[in-house]
Every structure is written in C-alpha cells, then in structure tokens.
Enzyme design. Sequence first.
Site, PDB file in Angstrom:
ATOM      1  N   LYS A 180       0.881  -1.182   0.000  1.00 53.34           N
ATOM      2  CA  LYS A 180       0.000   0.000   0.000  1.00 53.34           C
ATOM      3  C   LYS A 180       0.910   1.221   0.000  1.00 53.34           C
ATOM      4  CE  LYS A 180      -2.013   3.051   1.919  1.00 53.34           C
ATOM      5  NZ  LYS A 180      -1.868   4.471   1.535  1.00 53.34           N
ATOM      6  N   GLU A 255       9.075   1.085  11.126  1.00 54.19           N
ATOM      7  CA  GLU A 255      10.145   2.066  10.937  1.00 54.19           C
ATOM      8  C   GLU A 255       9.472   3.426  11.023  1.00 54.19           C
ATOM      9  OE1 GLU A 255      12.189   4.703   9.787  1.00 54.19           O
ATOM     10  OE2 GLU A 255      12.440   3.857   7.766  1.00 54.19           O
ATOM     11  N   CYS A 289      12.990  10.317   7.835  1.00 51.90           N
ATOM     12  CA  CYS A 289      12.911   9.840   9.227  1.00 51.90           C
ATOM     13  C   CYS A 289      14.283   9.874   9.879  1.00 51.90           C
ATOM     14  CB  CYS A 289      12.282   8.462   9.310  1.00 51.90           C
ATOM     15  SG  CYS A 289      12.714   7.400   7.967  1.00 51.90           S
ATOM     16  N   GLU A 388       9.501  15.415  16.232  1.00 52.79           N
ATOM     17  CA  GLU A 388       9.928  15.426  14.840  1.00 52.79           C
ATOM     18  C   GLU A 388       9.181  16.545  14.117  1.00 52.79           C
ATOM     19  OE1 GLU A 388       8.716  11.881  12.752  1.00 52.79           O
ATOM     20  OE2 GLU A 388      10.674  11.769  11.797  1.00 52.79           O
TER      21      GLU A 388
HETATM   22  P1  ADP Z   1       2.060  10.885   7.188  1.00 52.25           P
HETATM   23  O1  ADP Z   1       1.272  11.482   8.323  1.00 52.25           O
HETATM   24  O2  ADP Z   1       3.395  11.419   7.071  1.00 52.25           O
HETATM   25  O3  ADP Z   1       1.323  10.801   5.896  1.00 52.25           O
HETATM   26  P2  ADP Z   1       1.457   8.193   7.907  1.00 52.25           P
HETATM   27  O4  ADP Z   1       2.171   7.383   8.918  1.00 52.25           O
HETATM   28  O5  ADP Z   1       0.056   8.562   8.220  1.00 52.25           O
HETATM   29  O6  ADP Z   1       2.378   9.402   7.631  1.00 52.25           O
HETATM   30  O7  ADP Z   1       1.468   7.455   6.491  1.00 52.25           O
HETATM   31  C1  ADP Z   1       2.322   6.406   6.149  1.00 52.25           C
HETATM   32  C2  ADP Z   1       1.530   5.367   5.393  1.00 52.25           C
HETATM   33  O8  ADP Z   1       0.540   4.834   6.257  1.00 52.25           O
HETATM   34  C3  ADP Z   1       0.772   5.893   4.166  1.00 52.25           C
HETATM   35  O9  ADP Z   1       0.790   4.913   3.147  1.00 52.25           O
HETATM   36  C4  ADP Z   1      -0.625   6.072   4.707  1.00 52.25           C
HETATM   37  O10 ADP Z   1      -1.623   6.013   3.702  1.00 52.25           O
HETATM   38  C5  ADP Z   1      -0.740   4.900   5.627  1.00 52.25           C
HETATM   39  N1  ADP Z   1      -1.763   5.031   6.674  1.00 52.25           N
HETATM   40  C6  ADP Z   1      -2.242   6.156   7.247  1.00 52.25           C
HETATM   41  N2  ADP Z   1      -3.191   5.862   8.170  1.00 52.25           N
HETATM   42  C7  ADP Z   1      -3.316   4.515   8.194  1.00 52.25           C
HETATM   43  C8  ADP Z   1      -4.122   3.592   8.940  1.00 52.25           C
HETATM   44  N3  ADP Z   1      -4.993   4.002   9.838  1.00 52.25           N
HETATM   45  N4  ADP Z   1      -3.953   2.283   8.705  1.00 52.25           N
HETATM   46  C9  ADP Z   1      -3.058   1.841   7.807  1.00 52.25           C
HETATM   47  N5  ADP Z   1      -2.290   2.650   7.060  1.00 52.25           N
HETATM   48  C10 ADP Z   1      -2.403   3.986   7.244  1.00 52.25           C
END
Ligand code: ADP
Length: 485
Positions: A180, A255, A289, A388
């Site tokens: 994803k 990570e 990161c 961060e």
């Molecule tokens: P950012 O806030 O920097 O976008 P995230 O940690 O939210 O960082 O995003 C990292 C990845 O996790 C992206 O692919 C995002 O779509 C996905 N993501 C965000 N929320 C969820 C969730 N609740 N469950 C699974 N994946 C998620």
Amino acid sequence: MSHTMTLPPQQALIGGQWVNTATTIQVEAPATGELLARIARCQADDVEAAVQAARQAFAGQSGEWASWSARQRSEWLLRFADVIEVHHEQLAELECADTGKPMTQAKGDIAACARYFRFYGGAADKLHGETIPFETDFAVMTLREPYGVCAQIIPWNYPAQIFGRCVAAALAAGNTVVLKPAEDACLSVLRLAELAVSHSLPAGALNVVPGFGYEAGAALASHPFIDHLSFTGSPETGTQVAQAAAQHHVPVTLELGGKSPQLVFADADLDAALPAVVRGIIQNAGQTCSAGSRLLVQRDIADSVVANLCERFAALRCDTGEADADCGPLINARQKAKLEVRLAAAEADGIRVAAKGQLAVSASAGGHFVLPQLLTDIPEGHEVLREELFGPVLVVQVFEDEAEALALANSTDFGLCAGIWTRDGGRQLRLAKGIRSGQVFINNYGAAGGVELPFGGVGRSGHGREKGFEGLRSYTRIKTIAIKH
Ligand code: ADP
C-alpha cells in the site's frame, strides 16, 4: 514537469492484472499545487482481492512464483535491477515531480532502488539455516522460511527507495507482497510495479493497492490473511497498524520517526562535519525519518559553529525539484501548515531563527515551500527539541562535555540515528555504545544511504530492522526440524 512524462497506470495491481477502482484520488505536484495525476482509490474489497491473489501465488495455486527456486528469484531480482537502471531517467522524473525533491536526490533514490534489487538478488540464494549439535541420536536443522503474504505500508517521502528495500527483500526470501503506497506520492512505485509485471514477475507475487491510509491501509493492516506487516511512517499511525495486526498475531516491523542528533565536539574536523550537518537536515526538505535534526555542539566552538552554519543556511536556495536547488517544497499544504504552526509557537516562546534560506524568485506561489532554518536559544525540554518537525529545520543545543552530550543525545523518546564528530577514538566508541539508537555514524552521517547496512529504531522510532542481510532475515522465520535416528 516535463511534457513528455509518461504517467503510470491509475489502477491497482492485483494478481498480475491492472484493475480499475470505483473512484480515484487526485495527486498534486508539491512544487506547484497543480494536479499531477490520478491514482486508484482502493477499498476493502480491492485489498481483499489483492491479499487473496498474494495468498494463492504463495501457495502455488496460481502462477509460477511458488515453484521458483532461490536461484530463480535471485536471477529475476538481478535482472530487474538492470531494468530499473535502463528506466532510470523516467523513474527519477516521476519521483521528482511527485515528491517535489530536487532532481539529483530523485536520481539518487532510483539508483538506490536498483541497488536494493541487486543486493537482495545477490543474497537470495545465500540465505540458509543451520544445523545444531544436540543429543547424539538426533540431527537438528533450521530452515529459514518465508512468512507468506507480506503486507507493506509505505510513506510518500522515499517511495522508490522504500519500495526497493521492502519489496526486494520480501521477494528474495520467497514471500509474496501486497504493497500500500502513500496517497501523496506513489507514481514511481506504480511505474516500478508496471515494469516488474512486464518483465515477467509471476502473477500475484507483487500486488499494489494505492489508496488512503484509513481505507486501503487500514483494511490491509487488519486483514486476517496477511502473515507479516512492515510499516514505514509516523509513530501514531505505526501504533494503529501494530494494534490492527496484533488482532491476528501478525509480526510487525515498524520504521517510524526520529529526532536524530549530530554531536560536534571541539576537536572535530569541522570542514567535514558542517556540510554534512547541513545536508543531513535539508535532504528531501527535512522530510526524512533519519534526518539529523538536532545539532549538539560543544560550548568552546558553539559560537563559531553557529556563525558558520548561519552563512550556510542563508545561502540555501529553495525551488522546484526540476530546478534542482538545495531544497524542494514540503509534500502538501497540511504538512506545511503543521510545521508553520510549530515554528510560530517556537518564535512566540523566544526561540531565535538564527538564519533562513531563500526562495527562488521563479518558484511557484502554489508550492508548499518552507525555508530551511536554524533555530537557537531554545529553552530546555522545548517541544522543538523533542518532536519530529519533518521539515528543513535544525535545532541547536550546546553541551559542555561528553557526559552532557550523551545525556542530550538520549533525551528524546526516539532513537533512529546519531552522528558523532570527534577525532578522539575512545570517545567515538564510548558514545557509539551509549547512544540509544539503531545506527551511529562516526565522522560521517548516513553512509550514503547504506543499502547494505541494517537500519531501524529504538523506542518511538520503531522496532525490527530493514536493509542489509538483517532486513532479509526479517522477512523469514525459522523452523526447527529435529530428526531422531
Ligand atoms: P504521514 O502522516 O506522514 O502521511 P502516515 O504514517 O500517516 O504518515 O502514512 C504512512 C503510510 O501509512 C501511508 O501509506 C498512509 O496512507 C498509511 N496510513 C495512514 N493511516 C493509516 C491507517 N490508519 N492504517 C493503515 N495505514 C495507514
């Protein structure tokens, strides 16, 4: 953006087929705010189909993936590294437009992606278990088996590199993957997936489900038929996906973020240290990161180091990725607004902006630019020292001696990387051992990305290791076979 840029499919890759989703997501170019592309918006049923396809491919019920030997996987991965190199320019162009990062950095990311496939291609047929001395009438061995279906949820800051490190390692070990990518930037990933399919990766070995985190990501993390989950992203989302995966006892590699310190001692080679300190925070506009986002400097040299860094920061230029300046835009308006709120609060708390870079006059007003900046005079324990910021902002802390340097280095909940700049060999090792983090760099920072070097965090930076052989092992589990004779 070049007019000749060919966009990858606006679809999901499921079981070797590109399939349409009911709706799509608009992706904007961070440097202009303009529409760049549309990507598929996968929902739970698309994720379901992708997991089933990956499961069938792993079980040998569809396609040939399960029948491939380690040598065949190795050969394919090595060939794919060459394919990436052939398409290097086009992939870099996509990465640059989609993430907004300077072209030189985008090119470096594609080169690193190819290196992951070459490294894990070379390693695929060299991964083996052990025999264990046991009772005299036993022979005992361990097998390193793939998990099965690896779910991989990746972020927007380094799409191609993280695709390389996760997908190449998981496939090398014999797993299948459902990936994803992030909704904000995934064009290079889609193009890489397209190339993988057109270069005969067996159907179902790699499935890609673009979409929103709360839809496709959540459906994937909570799916009962995934066997392993690797997540790269924010600590908050990391907690959510780990909780979802725990419902089905799925092992997780996380990570997450960092607030990595760069420790500069009075005896350091400043000609080497200071450019590296600047690079460590402005790379990808600080949206890394492992960014070296805290400068810890010894009091004797603090004033002269800050003065030197002020000159360096004032000379930094922000522009579009294509213009290939020092620093590109942030990924989207939300990230920019979040950072600006924090910077305004910092200024209100008396923190000094000692220097700022400049925005190129040609830069688009719609771009999400935040100028690189150096913050000093920061009250102890302030949030900019602990949290961060995910932008090109370096905070400065001053220490008297080694003991205080170590205490400051370990004063956050994170622990991803650290840089130590000193000529004193004993101090290098004492600090390297004492610092709570997954990687420590002595008289360098980042080791040029380090495809071969295990990488991962401590505490709020996550757990598990990616990259290097350690990353490959993390996509396998041990089975012990005891034979009585
Ligand atoms: P950012 O806030 O920097 O976008 P995230 O940690 O939210 O960082 O995003 C990292 C990845 O996790 C992206 O692919 C995002 O779509 C996905 N993501 C965000 N929320 C969820 C969730 N609740 N469950 C699974 N994946 C998620």
